[in-house]
Design a protein around this motif. Structure first.
Motif, PDB file in Angstrom:
ATOM      1  N   MET A   1       0.838  -1.142   0.000  1.00  0.00           N
ATOM      2  CA  MET A   1       0.000   0.000   0.000  1.00  0.00           C
ATOM      3  C   MET A   1       0.900   1.225   0.000  1.00  0.00           C
ATOM      4  O   MET A   1       1.904   1.285   0.696  1.00  0.00           O
ATOM      5  N   LEU A   3       0.682   5.331   0.573  1.00  0.00           N
ATOM      6  CA  LEU A   3      -0.165   6.403   1.091  1.00  0.00           C
ATOM      7  C   LEU A   3       0.454   7.754   0.771  1.00  0.00           C
ATOM      8  O   LEU A   3       1.620   7.983   1.069  1.00  0.00           O
ATOM      9  N   ARG A   5       1.488  11.481   1.215  1.00  0.00           N
ATOM     10  CA  ARG A   5       1.883  12.200   2.431  1.00  0.00           C
ATOM     11  C   ARG A   5       0.721  13.021   3.001  1.00  0.00           C
ATOM     12  O   ARG A   5       0.555  13.120   4.211  1.00  0.00           O
ATOM     13  N   THR A   7      -2.255  12.276   3.290  1.00  0.00           N
ATOM     14  CA  THR A   7      -3.201  11.451   4.056  1.00  0.00           C
ATOM     15  C   THR A   7      -2.638  10.984   5.395  1.00  0.00           C
ATOM     16  O   THR A   7      -3.376  10.471   6.225  1.00  0.00           O
ATOM     17  N   TRP A   8      -1.320  11.148   5.610  1.00  0.00           N
ATOM     18  CA  TRP A   8      -0.697  10.615   6.833  1.00  0.00           C
ATOM     19  C   TRP A   8      -1.373  11.077   8.119  1.00  0.00           C
ATOM     20  O   TRP A   8      -1.611  10.241   9.006  1.00  0.00           O
ATOM     21  N   VAL A  11      -4.625   9.102   8.428  1.00  0.00           N
ATOM     22  CA  VAL A  11      -4.379   7.673   8.635  1.00  0.00           C
ATOM     23  C   VAL A  11      -3.880   7.411  10.052  1.00  0.00           C
ATOM     24  O   VAL A  11      -4.313   6.459  10.696  1.00  0.00           O
ATOM     25  N   SER A  12      -3.005   8.255  10.551  1.00  0.00           N
ATOM     26  CA  SER A  12      -2.423   8.014  11.877  1.00  0.00           C
ATOM     27  C   SER A  12      -3.473   8.036  12.977  1.00  0.00           C
ATOM     28  O   SER A  12      -3.317   7.383  14.000  1.00  0.00           O
ATOM     29  N   ALA A  21      -4.334   0.717   8.726  1.00  0.00           N
ATOM     30  CA  ALA A  21      -5.114   1.746   8.043  1.00  0.00           C
ATOM     31  C   ALA A  21      -6.462   1.225   7.551  1.00  0.00           C
ATOM     32  O   ALA A  21      -7.176   1.915   6.838  1.00  0.00           O
ATOM     33  N   LEU A  25      -9.161   3.299   5.252  1.00  0.00           N
ATOM     34  CA  LEU A  25      -9.401   2.937   3.862  1.00  0.00           C
ATOM     35  C   LEU A  25     -10.863   2.634   3.595  1.00  0.00           C
ATOM     36  O   LEU A  25     -11.390   2.978   2.538  1.00  0.00           O
ATOM     37  N   ARG A  28     -12.724   6.072   3.702  1.00  0.00           N
ATOM     38  CA  ARG A  28     -12.362   6.994   2.612  1.00  0.00           C
ATOM     39  C   ARG A  28     -12.081   6.233   1.321  1.00  0.00           C
ATOM     40  O   ARG A  28     -11.060   6.418   0.679  1.00  0.00           O
ATOM     41  N   VAL A  32      -9.054   5.609  -2.512  1.00  0.00           N
ATOM     42  CA  VAL A  32      -8.372   4.347  -2.832  1.00  0.00           C
ATOM     43  C   VAL A  32      -8.302   4.151  -4.343  1.00  0.00           C
ATOM     44  O   VAL A  32      -9.303   4.278  -5.039  1.00  0.00           O
TER      45      VAL A  32
END
Length: 55
Positions: A1, A3, A5, A7-8, A11-12, A21, A25, A28, A32
Motif C-alpha cells: 500500500m 499512502l 503524504r 493522508t498521513w 491515517v495516523s 489503516a 481505507l 475513505r 483508494v
C-alpha cells in the motif's frame, strides 16, 4: 500500500494496533486507487517476527 503524504495525519488517527489503516481505507474509499500487483510477491500479512517464522 502506498499512502500519499497528505493522508498521513488522517491515517495516523485510525491506525491503532493491528488494524493498521483498514478503518481509514474503508471510510475513505474515494481515496483508494487499486493498482495491479500480479506476481509482485507474497500476500502474507507479516506484523511480527512470529508471523514471519510461520511462513
Amino acid at each position: 500500500m502506498l499512502l500519499a503524504r497528505a493522508t498521513w495525519p488522517m491515517v495516523s488517527r485510525h491506525a491503532v494496533g493491528d488494524r493498521g489503516a483498514r478503518d481509514f481505507l474503508r471510510a475513505r474509499a474515494d481515496l483508494v486507487v487499486p493498482v495491479p500487483c500480479d506476481g509482485a510477491g507474497s500476500p502474507a500479512d507479516v506484523d511480527t517476527p512470529a508471523d514471519l517464522a510461520a511462513l
